[in-house]
Enzyme design. Structure first.
Site, PDB file in Angstrom:
ATOM      1  N   ASP A   1      -5.809  -7.960  -7.221  1.00 14.75           N
ATOM      2  CA  ASP A   1      -5.489  -7.779  -5.811  1.00 14.75           C
ATOM      3  C   ASP A   1      -4.179  -7.000  -5.709  1.00 14.75           C
ATOM      4  OD1 ASP A   1      -5.308  -7.886  -3.123  1.00 14.75           O
ATOM      5  OD2 ASP A   1      -5.333 -10.080  -2.976  1.00 14.75           O
ATOM      6  N   LEU A   2      -4.322  -5.747  -5.393  1.00 15.02           N
ATOM      7  CA  LEU A   2      -3.193  -4.802  -5.419  1.00 15.02           C
ATOM      8  C   LEU A   2      -1.968  -5.325  -4.672  1.00 15.02           C
ATOM      9  CD1 LEU A   2      -2.495  -1.858  -6.288  1.00 15.02           C
ATOM     10  CD2 LEU A   2      -3.095  -1.198  -3.961  1.00 15.02           C
ATOM     11  N   ASP A   3      -0.810  -5.225  -5.279  1.00 14.27           N
ATOM     12  CA  ASP A   3       0.467  -5.579  -4.642  1.00 14.27           C
ATOM     13  C   ASP A   3       0.545  -7.052  -4.257  1.00 14.27           C
ATOM     14  OD1 ASP A   3       1.189  -2.932  -4.887  1.00 14.27           O
ATOM     15  OD2 ASP A   3       0.689  -2.413  -2.827  1.00 14.27           O
ATOM     16  N   MET A   4      -0.312  -7.879  -4.833  1.00 14.11           N
ATOM     17  CA  MET A   4      -0.304  -9.289  -4.453  1.00 14.11           C
ATOM     18  C   MET A   4       0.002 -10.212  -5.634  1.00 14.11           C
ATOM     19  SD  MET A   4      -0.660  -9.887  -1.279  1.00 14.11           S
ATOM     20  CE  MET A   4      -1.366 -11.554  -1.093  1.00 14.11           C
TER      21      MET A   4
ATOM     22  N   GLY B   1       0.794  -1.212   0.000  1.00 16.46           N
ATOM     23  CA  GLY B   1       0.000   0.000   0.000  1.00 16.46           C
ATOM     24  C   GLY B   1       0.825   1.260   0.000  1.00 16.46           C
TER      25      GLY B   1
END
Lengths: 283, 283, 283, 283
Positions: free
Chosen positions: A225-228, A200
């Protein structure tokens, strides 16, 4: 030399290397480099073969048809690419230029086996750099209210410019799932933290407050899924109490550009395979 | 699982991977891992194949005879080893114990695919460690006048203990060419400097006086030409003006043990090939 | 040479370095090394001075009384230690020996300015190592039902052996807050993950499943909040898809021992200061 | 905030820190950061103090006169610089642009406390980059017959542009002793090898042929004795048998730019002191 790269994966079983190398031999290909990997999970076998295809004794269509038959026999998933068809990349940026410069310079040095199709930005800040390096630049502002329209415009630009893959070079907008799903395992993002830590916003501030002695940067395929998404490359640098947040940011620039460029090079070389949330990055 | 490792090199030409994998397939072997390397010098091709040999459909002698025929056809140099015949190593030491401890502990942890045959030293200092780890220890003093007799005694011990390869774990005597030539590419030495810099004596003092900002350690195969044999592994550590020679020595211990153990592990796994003065160290 | 280390922190203001150096000069001390740090948070100033105290022109008691007056004037928190009073450490272990060996060997090499008071374990596994190195060993089994009794016994042993600080060298029991609060900023733990990522159990499994390309280890002061105490040292190592969980564990051993020993050395040298959740680790 | 940096060295003796901090206190300076170093060689003491000079209670001339008196008393060599007088650097280049770009970008990011006075090159290749970044560019061709004339022209340009220090950013001409002696410890060079190994020409080829497993780059002050001046910074990168000379060159670009920029930053910050052939690089 004309070369091709074949990537495949399938259940691990006897005879795969033999059958693949036999097929290439029969077709007049000469293996330059081959790597295998057996992933313990699901007993899955992965292979990447780079071969000289200048002596192919059949058309590429015939070659591919035969390959499809072989793939069916072993329930392989295969992907084939030819070096004379260079990939075209879109780069999305906002205001930071360090990753963009790194990509442009490495491209000039011949390190990246792909070409710039266009640069898209939600700011005009970096337009002069695009001009200097003669890459088409498109300003596509994004507002919370009109994010989908903006993304639609970007996707249209990508289609018009025959984009094969996308590089988010510190692009400061979150993409929708509709967007990321259009380029599965073909959008490369850089996160300025050592994922999965410090996801984040403001990872360097988080790192400072935690008092960590190592910071890092991560390049990965972007997913909904952000940053995943699957991690491609990570690098770290030692820090200590003398480093302010501003210094962490400056130190971070060096590793951000490194991990992003490494990922872009690997992707352009067809050296990456994704299985579940892990990547296999061949040399 | 019973496995075998086949290493080979030959002129690079079409069909090598195919022919090797075909032969293994015909014999009932299952490739677990294969790596190739093409060395630009002399257009030379190197390959290492690790395969499951528990399903071999012929005797090992028959398998080796067939392999010899294949090798002759392609003018290959080959080397084959079976995992159920673990290698036996001799360790030569003097007074420093850090490399010896590192080897003994990694062996206990199962990191090294070889066993200790014996420890030979020109001092009695480390005998208690050998006892603790239940490795036979032999004290063979060396004097300038009687170096050849000492070496002859050591060679006799090696023969009696079925030694496959030798590890010089900070052994402070120069070996004669007569000795090193008996174990070609099978004597692993550690030098406490980043070769080719700081050859010879007191490398940390040399490094300090030069004011370098990086020191290193090197493991390599010992040859008649001191500190000039093929390099297997190197590691470095950053230093600065605050570090005294004594501190460099202490920091060096960490990388000395690391590079030596890495080399021993690679050798025990049959992952190293030597060509001219370069090593190919497969993963 | 007799030396002393003075650590202090206070509000940042003009004249601190001057007043401290003046006091030392007046008392006949000779500064060997001094480091300062200004932490942006709360405008806090930290200082560590190592000085030759063999020429002190007053008793240590008089010196400390004068120092207390100076501290009061500037609202400093100070801590003073003399090199002729070596610290005594307790090491707590379970079954893994790599961190223990590393501490014992570095102590033998003279790298650690502290001595082993005793080793406490909830298993008998490592008792022979303690014997080899002639360190008193105490077996204190721990059961969920009788954890407090066990900790009480351990605390009693620490008192009897004059323990200054505690090293958790892969001790596999969670300590209660009652225990950790008795040795504030004096219990050094090693976590086999790069905190704050992969807290808790089985960090190498977590790392493998996440497909990270870097693993790490962390040494930190233990607090009631598990794995959240101030970080002292972190190291990382690159990993890739070829590494199994078992390989990660093996690679992790190397950095675990390094970060723990680095923390122990820094603590023994009085080089660490803690402010909030951050550590200042002077050189 | 107006700051100043005082660097000094002298025989090590009691009272130096005290006397310096006392003088600064009396003059109304506030120490922000101070570092000391005692070099074992010759019992030499080095100190760097950064202080807030906005509250000086006398003129800078008076301050310097008082400092000169103090320096005379302790036989100190001192150097003083004020942050409001930014240093001006000349960059000399030939055809490679990676180090130049790195300096220009880091300067834009505010990482370098100095400004570009001019860029001098023996080729016209990089002139467009100078234009983009609005730095005066001068083409000064060099021929073996007219090297001295060329150097004289360069020195004239430096004088006209008030150059404080010189950066050789892969400048491919050897400078004469007459030239280097004019800017003692003020010409920063980058060598694409890990000095003292691989001096001179084609270090990556040398590294490849030696089969080393680590390559490096070095920044150092240029002296008459080529590649032998005091080392400021070194970085290394692991290489293996898969890397061709061309790959080593590409990998080397990354560390070349890093070590050069690190040296330039340190020099611009007045963090470097030279004693004999060693540098003290304060943080």
């Amino acid at each position: 030399m004309e070369t091709a790269v074949l990537k495949l994966h399938c259940q691990d079983m006897k005879g795969i290397v033999y059958n693949v190398s036999r097929y290439l031999f029969e077709c007049g290909g000469n293996i330059i480099n081959a790597e295998q990997h057996a992933e313990a999970i699901d007993n899955r076998f992965f292979m990447r073969v780079c071969f000289d295809c200048s002596g192919l004794n059949r058309t590429r269509e015939e070659f591919q048809a035969g390959l499809a038959a072989l793939a069916a026999e072993f329930s392989m998933e295969t992907r084939l690419s030819f070096s004379d068809r260079r990939k075209r990349m879109a780069v999305m940026v906002s205001n930071y230029d360090h990753c963009l410069y790194d990509l442009l310079l490495r491209h000039q040095y011949g390190e990246i086996n792909a070409d710039f199709a266009l640069i898209v930005s939600n700011h005009r800040t970096l337009e002069p750099i695009a001009e200097t390096f003669a890459v088409p630049f498109f300003y596509v502002p994004v507002t919370p209210q009109a994010k989908e329209e903006a993304e639609a415009r970007v996707l249209g630009l990508f289609q018009a410019h025959h984009v094969d893959f996308v590089v988010l070079a510190r692009y400061m907008q979150v993409l929708t799932e509709a967007f990321t799903s259009r380029y599965q395992n073909a959008i490369i993002n850089v996160h300025h933290g050592l994922l999965p830590a410090f996801k984040g916003a403001r990872p360097y501030h988080q790192a400072y407050e935690h008092g960590v002695k190592t910071i890092g940067a991560t390049s990965h395929y972007a997913t909904a899924d952000l940053d995943m998404g699957p991690i491609i490359e990570q690098q770290t640098v030692r820090v200590d109490h003398t480093h302010s947040v501003e210094t962490l940011v400056a130190m971070g620039r060096d590793i951000e550009r490194n991990v992003l460029s490494a990922a872009v090079k690997a992707h352009a070389d067809d050296r990456i395979m994704v299985y579940r949330r892990r990547t296999i990055v061949f040399r």
